[in-house]
Motif scaffolding. Structure first.
Motif, PDB file in Angstrom:
ATOM      1  N   PHE A 292       1.006  -1.164  -0.062  1.00 26.87           N
ATOM      2  CA  PHE A 292      -0.087  -0.115  -0.074  1.00 26.87           C
ATOM      3  C   PHE A 292       0.856   1.262  -0.033  1.00 26.87           C
ATOM      4  CE2 PHE A 292      -2.302  -3.192   2.439  1.00 26.87           C
ATOM      5  CZ  PHE A 292      -3.399  -3.295   1.667  1.00 26.87           C
ATOM      6  N   ALA A 293       0.352   2.383  -0.411  1.00 27.73           N
ATOM      7  CA  ALA A 293       1.195   3.753  -0.262  1.00 27.73           C
ATOM      8  C   ALA A 293       0.089   4.675   0.171  1.00 27.73           C
ATOM      9  CB  ALA A 293       1.704   4.040  -1.851  1.00 27.73           C
ATOM     10  N   ILE A 294       0.746   5.741   0.724  1.00 37.03           N
ATOM     11  CA  ILE A 294      -0.091   7.120   1.019  1.00 37.03           C
ATOM     12  C   ILE A 294       0.780   8.051   0.793  1.00 37.03           C
ATOM     13  CG2 ILE A 294      -1.181   8.190   3.016  1.00 37.03           C
ATOM     14  CD1 ILE A 294      -1.500   5.606   4.639  1.00 37.03           C
ATOM     15  N   PRO A 295       0.421   8.881  -0.302  1.00 34.69           N
ATOM     16  CA  PRO A 295       0.970  10.274  -0.606  1.00 34.69           C
ATOM     17  C   PRO A 295       0.530  11.166   0.193  1.00 34.69           C
ATOM     18  CG  PRO A 295      -0.665   9.437  -2.275  1.00 34.69           C
ATOM     19  CD  PRO A 295      -0.850   8.556  -1.214  1.00 34.69           C
ATOM     20  N   ILE A 296       1.641  11.881   0.980  1.00 38.42           N
ATOM     21  CA  ILE A 296       1.461  13.015   2.110  1.00 38.42           C
ATOM     22  C   ILE A 296       2.134  14.153   1.383  1.00 38.42           C
ATOM     23  CG2 ILE A 296       1.810  13.405   4.182  1.00 38.42           C
ATOM     24  CD1 ILE A 296       2.412  10.528   4.812  1.00 38.42           C
ATOM     25  N   PRO A 297       1.061  15.114   0.700  1.00 39.03           N
ATOM     26  CA  PRO A 297       1.682  16.568   0.377  1.00 39.03           C
ATOM     27  C   PRO A 297       2.063  17.277   1.593  1.00 39.03           C
ATOM     28  CG  PRO A 297      -0.365  15.982  -0.545  1.00 39.03           C
ATOM     29  CD  PRO A 297      -0.053  14.879   0.469  1.00 39.03           C
ATOM     30  N   LYS A 298       3.073  18.227   1.133  1.00 35.84           N
ATOM     31  CA  LYS A 298       3.429  19.122   2.356  1.00 35.84           C
ATOM     32  C   LYS A 298       2.412  19.723   2.923  1.00 35.84           C
ATOM     33  CE  LYS A 298       8.035  19.799   0.559  1.00 35.84           C
ATOM     34  NZ  LYS A 298       9.026  20.739  -0.241  1.00 35.84           N
ATOM     35  N   THR A 299       1.637  20.227   2.070  1.00 36.17           N
ATOM     36  CA  THR A 299       0.319  21.003   2.603  1.00 36.17           C
ATOM     37  C   THR A 299      -0.580  20.481   3.394  1.00 36.17           C
ATOM     38  OG1 THR A 299      -0.713  20.565   0.424  1.00 36.17           O
ATOM     39  CG2 THR A 299       0.529  22.611   0.315  1.00 36.17           C
ATOM     40  N   GLU A 300      -0.496  19.061   3.421  1.00 31.03           N
ATOM     41  CA  GLU A 300      -1.546  18.389   4.038  1.00 31.03           C
ATOM     42  C   GLU A 300      -0.886  18.009   5.474  1.00 31.03           C
ATOM     43  OE1 GLU A 300      -3.977  15.360   2.448  1.00 31.03           O
ATOM     44  OE2 GLU A 300      -4.385  16.573   0.799  1.00 31.03           O
ATOM     45  N   LEU A 301       0.211  18.238   5.481  1.00 27.46           N
ATOM     46  CA  LEU A 301       1.182  17.639   6.711  1.00 27.46           C
ATOM     47  C   LEU A 301       0.892  18.438   8.094  1.00 27.46           C
ATOM     48  CD1 LEU A 301       3.054  15.591   7.770  1.00 27.46           C
ATOM     49  CD2 LEU A 301       5.160  17.058   7.290  1.00 27.46           C
ATOM     50  N   ASN A 302       0.479  18.049   8.953  1.00 33.74           N
ATOM     51  CA  ASN A 302       0.264  18.957  10.166  1.00 33.74           C
ATOM     52  C   ASN A 302       1.517  18.948  11.069  1.00 33.74           C
ATOM     53  OD1 ASN A 302      -2.384  19.602   9.339  1.00 33.74           O
ATOM     54  ND2 ASN A 302      -2.990  17.925  10.591  1.00 33.74           N
ATOM     55  N   GLY A 303       2.283  17.815  11.272  1.00 37.22           N
ATOM     56  CA  GLY A 303       3.452  17.522  12.092  1.00 37.22           C
ATOM     57  C   GLY A 303       3.936  16.302  11.927  1.00 37.22           C
ATOM     58  N   ILE A 304       5.211  16.366  12.499  1.00 35.55           N
ATOM     59  CA  ILE A 304       6.070  15.053  12.553  1.00 35.55           C
ATOM     60  C   ILE A 304       6.823  15.250  14.009  1.00 35.55           C
ATOM     61  CG2 ILE A 304       7.718  13.757  11.873  1.00 35.55           C
ATOM     62  CD1 ILE A 304       7.316  14.937   8.918  1.00 35.55           C
ATOM     63  N   GLU A 305       6.598  14.289  14.953  1.00 36.98           N
ATOM     64  CA  GLU A 305       7.164  13.972  16.030  1.00 36.98           C
ATOM     65  C   GLU A 305       8.082  12.882  16.274  1.00 36.98           C
ATOM     66  OE1 GLU A 305       6.434  14.597  20.892  1.00 36.98           O
ATOM     67  OE2 GLU A 305       4.670  14.169  19.400  1.00 36.98           O
ATOM     68  N   LEU A 306       9.444  13.068  16.362  1.00 30.93           N
ATOM     69  CA  LEU A 306      10.352  11.950  16.361  1.00 30.93           C
ATOM     70  C   LEU A 306      10.813  12.080  17.804  1.00 30.93           C
ATOM     71  CD1 LEU A 306      11.803   9.776  14.534  1.00 30.93           C
ATOM     72  CD2 LEU A 306      13.392  11.604  14.221  1.00 30.93           C
ATOM     73  N   ILE A 307      10.528  10.784  18.486  1.00 32.85           N
ATOM     74  CA  ILE A 307      10.912  10.572  20.125  1.00 32.85           C
ATOM     75  C   ILE A 307      11.954   9.779  20.178  1.00 32.85           C
ATOM     76  CG2 ILE A 307      10.002  10.348  22.394  1.00 32.85           C
ATOM     77  CD1 ILE A 307       7.164  10.804  20.997  1.00 32.85           C
ATOM     78  N   ARG A 308      13.185  10.105  20.692  1.00 37.75           N
ATOM     79  CA  ARG A 308      14.271   9.296  21.206  1.00 37.75           C
ATOM     80  C   ARG A 308      14.006   8.232  22.231  1.00 37.75           C
ATOM     81  NH1 ARG A 308      20.281  10.108  20.480  1.00 37.75           N
ATOM     82  NH2 ARG A 308      21.112   8.494  21.775  1.00 37.75           N
ATOM     83  N   GLY A 309      14.104   6.927  22.295  1.00 37.43           N
ATOM     84  CA  GLY A 309      13.993   6.054  23.380  1.00 37.43           C
ATOM     85  C   GLY A 309      14.777   6.576  24.694  1.00 37.43           C
ATOM     86  N   GLN A 310      14.445   5.843  25.711  1.00 37.40           N
ATOM     87  CA  GLN A 310      15.168   6.391  26.758  1.00 37.40           C
ATOM     88  C   GLN A 310      16.409   5.405  27.053  1.00 37.40           C
ATOM     89  OE1 GLN A 310      12.913   4.643  30.376  1.00 37.40           O
ATOM     90  NE2 GLN A 310      13.321   6.830  31.446  1.00 37.40           N
ATOM     91  N   GLU A 311      17.552   6.091  27.390  1.00 36.93           N
ATOM     92  CA  GLU A 311      18.793   5.410  27.448  1.00 36.93           C
ATOM     93  C   GLU A 311      19.057   4.941  28.991  1.00 36.93           C
ATOM     94  OE1 GLU A 311      20.896   8.810  25.635  1.00 36.93           O
ATOM     95  OE2 GLU A 311      21.811   7.476  24.184  1.00 36.93           O
ATOM     96  N   ASN A 312      19.852   4.001  29.079  1.00 32.05           N
ATOM     97  CA  ASN A 312      20.277   3.359  30.034  1.00 32.05           C
ATOM     98  C   ASN A 312      21.968   3.155  29.904  1.00 32.05           C
ATOM     99  OD1 ASN A 312      20.874   2.193  32.810  1.00 32.05           O
ATOM    100  ND2 ASN A 312      19.650   0.122  31.904  1.00 32.05           N
ATOM    101  N   ILE A 313      22.597   3.933  30.699  1.00 28.27           N
ATOM    102  CA  ILE A 313      24.118   3.884  30.517  1.00 28.27           C
ATOM    103  C   ILE A 313      24.649   3.657  31.924  1.00 28.27           C
ATOM    104  CG2 ILE A 313      25.917   5.289  29.975  1.00 28.27           C
ATOM    105  CD1 ILE A 313      24.162   7.344  28.531  1.00 28.27           C
ATOM    106  N   GLN A 314      25.120   2.296  32.091  1.00 34.16           N
ATOM    107  CA  GLN A 314      26.083   1.703  33.213  1.00 34.16           C
ATOM    108  C   GLN A 314      27.312   0.858  32.786  1.00 34.16           C
ATOM    109  OE1 GLN A 314      22.961  -0.730  34.989  1.00 34.16           O
ATOM    110  NE2 GLN A 314      21.867   0.932  35.933  1.00 34.16           N
ATOM    111  N   PRO A 315      28.118   1.904  32.544  1.00 36.38           N
ATOM    112  CA  PRO A 315      29.541   1.438  32.241  1.00 36.38           C
ATOM    113  C   PRO A 315      29.996   1.008  33.451  1.00 36.38           C
ATOM    114  CG  PRO A 315      29.597   3.541  31.829  1.00 36.38           C
ATOM    115  CD  PRO A 315      28.201   3.219  32.205  1.00 36.38           C
ATOM    116  N   PHE A 316      30.735  -0.492  33.886  1.00 37.15           N
ATOM    117  CA  PHE A 316      31.623  -0.641  34.779  1.00 37.15           C
ATOM    118  C   PHE A 316      32.728  -0.099  34.631  1.00 37.15           C
ATOM    119  CE2 PHE A 316      32.120  -4.298  31.753  1.00 37.15           C
ATOM    120  CZ  PHE A 316      33.539  -4.512  31.855  1.00 37.15           C
ATOM    121  N   PHE A 317      33.591   0.042  35.951  1.00 34.36           N
ATOM    122  CA  PHE A 317      34.543   0.586  36.110  1.00 34.36           C
ATOM    123  C   PHE A 317      35.767   0.072  35.141  1.00 34.36           C
ATOM    124  CE2 PHE A 317      38.699   1.085  38.695  1.00 34.36           C
ATOM    125  CZ  PHE A 317      39.013   2.469  38.530  1.00 34.36           C
TER     126      PHE A 317
END
Length: 184
Positions: free
Chosen positions: A77-102
């Motif tokens: 399937f395909a959906i054409p999305i013209p610039k004029t019909e686009l209300n918004g794009i929200e890109l959300i980065r996932g939550q990071e877990n940083i735990q390096p050991f010594f």
């Protein structure tokens, strides 16, 4: 408008969103996005057209908009999305877990000031770094859609959507870092 496999033709798409962007050999840039999985689809108009959740999707750049390509069980399937019909794009980065050991390579690189985006590839254990899936929310005049994808590709997807030059229609945000035991 959702195009079915029979209707996905250049002469159908061209009047709606123009021509596909061509690759410039001197300055190659992405003309398509990575793969996403559709998590929700709402049709704002009274039409009964709908897409199935968990369909595999990707976006292609066109001169006057985007083309969303959808594949579920080899049905296209395909959906054409013209610039004029686009209300918004929200890109959300996932939550990071940083735990390096010594004294792990990742810990040493982070202490030397190397970006976590590079240091994360030098971990010994999977528990040293993880990132949740990223989310993409797309709102148009006809549809509202939500997608997910691997969190590791957030920077590439951010650069892809920024290259569209949609200005204030594009919003990127990050979820807060969780369980960060790393400190400079």
């Amino acid at each position: 408008m959702i195009l079915t496999e029979k209707n996905i033709k250049e002469n159908t798409i061209k009047p709606l969103i123009g021509k596909p962007i061509e690759i410039d050999a001197k300055k190659p840039k992405a003309i398509g996005s990575a793969s996403y999985f559709l998590k929700s689809f709402t049709n704002k108009s009274n039409q009964t057209d709908t897409l199935k959740v968990d369909s595999k999707c990707n976006f292609e750049k066109y001169s006057d908009g985007l083309l969303l390509r959808v594949n579920l069980s080899n049905r296209l399937f395909a959906i054409p999305i013209p610039k004029t019909e686009l209300n918004g794009i929200e890109l959300i980065r996932g939550q990071e877990n940083i735990q390096p050991f010594f004294l792990s390579p990742m810990w040493i690189l982070l202490k030397l000031g190397v970006s976590k985006l590079y240091a994360r590839y030098f971990r010994f254990r999977l528990s040293e770094y993880s990132i949740d899936q990223m989310e993409l929310k797309l709102d148009t005049k006809q549809h509202a859609m939500e997608f997910i994808a691997n969190g590791y590709i957030f920077e590439r997807q951010k650069s892809f959507f920024e290259s569209l030059h949609y200005g204030e229609k594009l919003v990127t945000r990050e979820k807060p870092v969780a369980n960060n035991t790393y400190s400079k």
